[in-house]
Scaffold this motif. Structure first.
Motif, PDB file in Angstrom:
ATOM      1  N   THR A 100       1.290  -1.068  -0.610  1.00 54.49           N
ATOM      2  CA  THR A 100       0.175  -0.294   0.091  1.00 54.49           C
ATOM      3  C   THR A 100       0.945   1.481  -0.015  1.00 54.49           C
ATOM      4  O   THR A 100       0.353   2.203  -0.812  1.00 54.49           O
ATOM      5  N   GLU A 101       2.942   1.011   0.017  1.00 53.95           N
ATOM      6  CA  GLU A 101       2.830   2.011   0.367  1.00 53.95           C
ATOM      7  C   GLU A 101       4.723   1.537  -0.139  1.00 53.95           C
ATOM      8  O   GLU A 101       4.858   0.660  -0.593  1.00 53.95           O
ATOM      9  N   PRO A 102       5.633   2.146  -0.983  1.00 55.33           N
ATOM     10  CA  PRO A 102       7.376   1.759  -1.559  1.00 55.33           C
ATOM     11  C   PRO A 102       7.386   1.085  -0.213  1.00 55.33           C
ATOM     12  O   PRO A 102       7.220   1.306   1.219  1.00 55.33           O
ATOM     13  N   GLY A 134      16.227  -1.806  -0.374  1.00 55.24           N
ATOM     14  CA  GLY A 134      17.417  -2.895  -0.010  1.00 55.24           C
ATOM     15  C   GLY A 134      15.845  -3.999   1.779  1.00 55.24           C
ATOM     16  O   GLY A 134      17.605  -5.145   1.784  1.00 55.24           O
ATOM     17  N   LEU A 135      15.018  -3.032   1.595  1.00 58.00           N
ATOM     18  CA  LEU A 135      14.261  -4.024   3.044  1.00 58.00           C
ATOM     19  C   LEU A 135      14.269  -5.130   2.912  1.00 58.00           C
ATOM     20  O   LEU A 135      14.884  -6.345   3.408  1.00 58.00           O
ATOM     21  N   VAL A 178       9.686 -12.961   5.167  1.00 65.85           N
ATOM     22  CA  VAL A 178       8.617 -11.619   4.366  1.00 65.85           C
ATOM     23  C   VAL A 178       8.289 -11.005   5.399  1.00 65.85           C
ATOM     24  O   VAL A 178       7.443  -9.295   5.415  1.00 65.85           O
ATOM     25  N   SER A 179       7.179 -11.433   5.926  1.00 67.04           N
ATOM     26  CA  SER A 179       5.603 -10.830   6.641  1.00 67.04           C
ATOM     27  C   SER A 179       6.136 -10.184   8.165  1.00 67.04           C
ATOM     28  O   SER A 179       5.549  -8.798   8.098  1.00 67.04           O
ATOM     29  N   ARG A 235       7.837  -5.461  10.368  1.00 68.80           N
ATOM     30  CA  ARG A 235       8.829  -4.798  11.705  1.00 68.80           C
ATOM     31  C   ARG A 235       9.245  -3.245  10.791  1.00 68.80           C
ATOM     32  O   ARG A 235       9.387  -1.766  11.596  1.00 68.80           O
ATOM     33  N   ALA A 236       8.933  -2.908   9.051  1.00 71.86           N
ATOM     34  CA  ALA A 236       9.385  -1.594   8.652  1.00 71.86           C
ATOM     35  C   ALA A 236       8.250  -0.718   8.633  1.00 71.86           C
ATOM     36  O   ALA A 236       8.057   0.171   7.917  1.00 71.86           O
ATOM     37  N   GLY A 237       7.394  -1.009   9.281  1.00 72.89           N
ATOM     38  CA  GLY A 237       5.928  -0.505   9.161  1.00 72.89           C
ATOM     39  C   GLY A 237       5.276  -0.470   7.436  1.00 72.89           C
ATOM     40  O   GLY A 237       4.236   0.237   7.360  1.00 72.89           O
TER      41      GLY A 237
END
Length: 314
Positions: free
Chosen positions: A237-239, A243-244, A273-274, A279-281
């Protein structure tokens, strides 16, 4: 899978067949053991049907040689008919004969044929045994063709697009029939473009593309050539921060197409991946996880998928 005989049931060496300017089969060589289910997998037009017609002696190769149980399918026709059963995708049978009459006719060709009623029941045609061939549905005609290929208790069977036109229940019934053939020591050459069917039934598979064998291995062996074991696909839903995903353990490749992200890798990829996205929001929707398939193997080896795109070559 039963132990295979040291002598191959089918031996094809350097088969080549051209139709005018089109090369249908290009230097195909396969060796198939007794009691093996061997798959020929490829897109429509890959040359699968022409290959099995050459093996069955229905067409003459421009060059190359075939042996079925040590017999030449064209020179030893009388003997080959007693040990080889063939079901082709396009069968031309007597339109006016009923199912029972057709089975009865074919039983007369063999010294020890299968019981007619049991054979008809095994392919799900008991209720249609008095129906003429021309009145059968496409799926029913396919079932009858399979029954006629099996009626003489063959030691080798060629099945071309076994379950085309069959409903899911009939498809599973045919799969069980093929597995029982292998259990009894019959060699099966299965032609298909259905990955699920090949993965379930076949001991080994040859991938055919543009008339050539591009790979030959077990289904698991072919899938192992893909380079990844799993694929996770989602919409963001957002970029996603650069590198994440690449930094997550087990991730081997990341592809982005608009808001759709495809992550390929191994291990417990979906969970990894989930967790990384949470963790990255980053909110992911429509997430799905898939195992690598024969379609992925075909793509890795040929640059094309096994989608059924119509071509002219058989």
């Amino acid at each position: 899978m039963p132990a295979l005989s040291s002598s191959p049931a089918i031996e094809a060496e350097g088969l080549h067949k051209r139709y005018r300017s089109t090369i249908a089969v290009d230097d195909v060589s396969v060796s198939i053991g007794a009691g093996e289910i061997f798959g020929l997998l490829g897109r429509n037009g890959a040359g699968k049907t022409t290959t099995v017609e050459l093996i069955a002696g229905l067409r003459r190769p421009d060059r190359g040689a075939v042996r079925v149980l040590g017999l030449d399918p064209r020179r030893d026709r009388a003997r080959i008919r007693q040990v080889l059963g063939v079901q082709l995708q396009d069968s031309h049978l007597h339109a006016a004969l009923t199912v029972a009459e057709m089975v009865g006719l074919y039983r007369s060709f063999y010294p020890a044929p299968l019981d007619a009623a049991e054979l008809i029941e095994s392919v799900g045609l008991t209720e249609s045994r008095r129906v003429r061939f021309e009145k059968l549905s496409g799926g029913q005609q396919q079932r009858l063709s399979i029954a006629l290929a099996l009626v003489g208790r063959p030691r080798v069977v060629i099945l071309d697009e076994l379950t085309t036109g069959l409903d899911p229940q009939a498809r599973r019934q045919m799969w069980a029939t093929v597995e029982s053939l292998r259990d009894s020591g019959v060699t099966v050459l299965l032609v298909s473009h259905a990955m699920e069917e090949v993965e379930r039934l076949c001991d080994r598979v040859a991938l055919l593309d543009a008339g050539r064998v591009v790979a030959l291995d077990t289904p698991a062996g072919l899938v192992g050539r893909v380079g990844f074991a799993q694929r996770v696909t989602f919409r963001a839903t957002e970029p996603v921060p650069g590198g994440l995903l690449e930094s997550i353990d087990g991730v081997e490749q990341v592809r982005v197409d608009g808001d759709t992200v495809v992550v390929e890798g191994h291990g417990d990829l979906l969970q990894a991946v989930s967790v990384g996205l949470v963790r990255a929001g980053v909110v992911a929707v429509g997430t799905r996880s898939e195992q690598a398939t024969l379609d992925d193997a075909f793509l890795a080896l040929t640059g094309r998928r096994l989608d059924n795109e119509e071509e002219t070559t058989r």
